[in-house]
Design a protein around this motif. Structure first.
Motif, PDB file in Angstrom:
ATOM      1  N   TYR A 137       1.342  -1.176   0.114  1.00 51.71           N
ATOM      2  CA  TYR A 137      -0.072   0.476  -0.273  1.00 51.71           C
ATOM      3  C   TYR A 137       1.073   1.045  -0.109  1.00 51.71           C
ATOM      4  O   TYR A 137       1.680   0.944   0.438  1.00 51.71           O
ATOM      5  CB  TYR A 137      -0.439  -0.122   1.413  1.00 51.71           C
ATOM      6  CG  TYR A 137      -1.526  -1.120   1.358  1.00 51.71           C
ATOM      7  CD1 TYR A 137      -2.257  -1.608   1.332  1.00 51.71           C
ATOM      8  CD2 TYR A 137      -3.104  -0.607   0.928  1.00 51.71           C
ATOM      9  CE1 TYR A 137      -2.969  -3.099   1.186  1.00 51.71           C
ATOM     10  CE2 TYR A 137      -4.791  -1.378   0.725  1.00 51.71           C
ATOM     11  CZ  TYR A 137      -4.933  -2.589   1.491  1.00 51.71           C
ATOM     12  OH  TYR A 137      -5.536  -3.634   0.931  1.00 51.71           O
ATOM     13  N   GLN A 178       0.749   5.191   1.475  1.00 52.80           N
ATOM     14  CA  GLN A 178       0.450   6.299   2.672  1.00 52.80           C
ATOM     15  C   GLN A 178       0.841   8.157   1.227  1.00 52.80           C
ATOM     16  O   GLN A 178       1.918   7.994   1.952  1.00 52.80           O
ATOM     17  CB  GLN A 178      -0.002   5.708   3.361  1.00 52.80           C
ATOM     18  CG  GLN A 178      -0.657   6.914   4.414  1.00 52.80           C
ATOM     19  CD  GLN A 178      -0.497   6.851   5.765  1.00 52.80           C
ATOM     20  OE1 GLN A 178       0.328   6.373   6.400  1.00 52.80           O
ATOM     21  NE2 GLN A 178      -1.950   6.553   6.642  1.00 52.80           N
ATOM     22  N   LYS A 227      -2.387  11.160   4.292  1.00 51.10           N
ATOM     23  CA  LYS A 227      -2.883   9.892   4.318  1.00 51.10           C
ATOM     24  C   LYS A 227      -3.376   9.873   4.196  1.00 51.10           C
ATOM     25  O   LYS A 227      -3.900   7.801   4.475  1.00 51.10           O
ATOM     26  CB  LYS A 227      -3.265  10.449   6.080  1.00 51.10           C
ATOM     27  CG  LYS A 227      -1.998  10.986   7.042  1.00 51.10           C
ATOM     28  CD  LYS A 227      -0.895  10.007   7.204  1.00 51.10           C
ATOM     29  CE  LYS A 227      -0.090  11.713   7.863  1.00 51.10           C
ATOM     30  NZ  LYS A 227       1.128  10.592   8.445  1.00 51.10           N
ATOM     31  N   PHE A 228      -3.791   9.254   2.971  1.00 50.87           N
ATOM     32  CA  PHE A 228      -4.499   7.962   2.072  1.00 50.87           C
ATOM     33  C   PHE A 228      -3.777   6.850   1.969  1.00 50.87           C
ATOM     34  O   PHE A 228      -2.494   7.112   1.615  1.00 50.87           O
ATOM     35  CB  PHE A 228      -4.894   9.519   1.057  1.00 50.87           C
ATOM     36  CG  PHE A 228      -6.033   7.738   0.112  1.00 50.87           C
ATOM     37  CD1 PHE A 228      -6.015   8.331  -0.790  1.00 50.87           C
ATOM     38  CD2 PHE A 228      -7.496   7.469   0.650  1.00 50.87           C
ATOM     39  CE1 PHE A 228      -7.136   7.646  -2.298  1.00 50.87           C
ATOM     40  CE2 PHE A 228      -8.106   6.482   0.026  1.00 50.87           C
ATOM     41  CZ  PHE A 228      -8.162   6.794  -1.548  1.00 50.87           C
ATOM     42  N   LEU A 229      -4.398   6.056   1.785  1.00 44.89           N
ATOM     43  CA  LEU A 229      -4.024   4.743   2.067  1.00 44.89           C
ATOM     44  C   LEU A 229      -4.412   3.843   0.571  1.00 44.89           C
ATOM     45  O   LEU A 229      -5.588   3.366   0.634  1.00 44.89           O
ATOM     46  CB  LEU A 229      -3.936   4.003   3.133  1.00 44.89           C
ATOM     47  CG  LEU A 229      -3.350   3.355   4.143  1.00 44.89           C
ATOM     48  CD1 LEU A 229      -3.752   2.499   5.516  1.00 44.89           C
ATOM     49  CD2 LEU A 229      -1.403   2.878   3.538  1.00 44.89           C
ATOM     50  N   ILE A 234      -4.202   0.966  -2.415  1.00 41.37           N
ATOM     51  CA  ILE A 234      -3.255  -0.642  -2.267  1.00 41.37           C
ATOM     52  C   ILE A 234      -2.563  -0.485  -3.758  1.00 41.37           C
ATOM     53  O   ILE A 234      -2.966   0.286  -5.018  1.00 41.37           O
ATOM     54  CB  ILE A 234      -4.653  -1.578  -2.789  1.00 41.37           C
ATOM     55  CG1 ILE A 234      -4.080  -3.226  -2.926  1.00 41.37           C
ATOM     56  CG2 ILE A 234      -5.271  -1.476  -3.763  1.00 41.37           C
ATOM     57  CD1 ILE A 234      -4.931  -3.600  -3.160  1.00 41.37           C
TER      58      ILE A 234
END
Lengths: 111, 112
Positions: free
Chosen positions: B35, B37, B41-43, B45
């Protein structure tokens, strides 16, 4: 791909206060998960909710799954500085059934 | 014992360089992920492997090449690094079908 919207994006409170953060979607999820991520660490699973209307408690944390399984909330009672972190909700909804994450709520609890 | 371990934890490099991040899990899981980030802070895939076989590739530039020598290891090699590659990269693992992830501590990549 399904989307998960989290609110608020940021929350700064004093120790002892209560708070609720939300995770919403226009899509139905078979289950939703909540993770907490502390600075410099990876997300750690807190809970999985599976049944519509389900309520789960983890000490001072209460998790609820909406009746229609499109939303979830996390309520913290008497917040402590140790609760500080990024709270992420996640659900199975990617293009190949993989887990997708909301953008998180960054919580800061001041002593 | 660390369940999912990534190395290095920090990586600072120049644009155009090639770098690798390694991941190992000792949980006996058969599925591993990378993943990304971003600064907000957006995770998101990037890749998923099940028993050494690639099963998810989420429109990641082909400068990123994952390699899984066995089901306990998933490495990420990045060619010709760009400024936009700066992020924290997380490795995670699970049992196939379980969808509950155990994450590593992350590898912070800074491209100058």
């Amino acid at each position: 791909t399904q989307l998960l919207e989290q609110s608020p994006q940021f929350l700064s409170i004093q120790e002892g206060e209560n708070l609720t953060v939300y995770c919403n979607s226009s899509s139905v999820f078979s289950s939703l998960q909540w993770y907490r991520q502390e600075p410099g660490e990876g997300p750690v699973l807190l809970v999985t909710v599976v049944t519509g209307g389900e309520v789960k408690k983890l000490k001072r944390l209460t998790f609820q799954f909406g009746d229609a399984r499109k939303d979830s909330s996390l309520h913290i009672t008497a917040a402590q500085p140790g609760d500080t972190g990024l709270y992420l909700c996640a659900g199975q909804g990617g293009s190949q059934g993989n887990l997708i994450f909301g953008k998180g709520t960054k919580l800061s609890v001041k002593p | 014992d660390t369940a999912v371990s990534q190395t290095p934890k920090y990586l600072v490099t120049q644009m155009g360089n090639d770098k690798s991040i390694k991941c190992e899990q000792n949980l006996g899981h058969d599925t591993m992920y990378w993943y990304k980030q971003d600064s907000k802070k957006f995770l998101k895939i990037m890749f998923s492997y099940n028993n050494k076989e690639l099963i998810i590739n989420e429109t990641v530039p082909n400068r990123f090449s994952p390699k899984s020598p066995d089901k306990a290891h998933l490495n990420l090699h990045i060619n010709s690094l760009e400024l936009g590659d700066s992020a924290v990269y997380f490795c995670a693992s699970t049992y196939s079908g379980a969808n509950v992830l155990t994450f590593g501590a992350g590898s912070r990549l800074t491209v100058l």
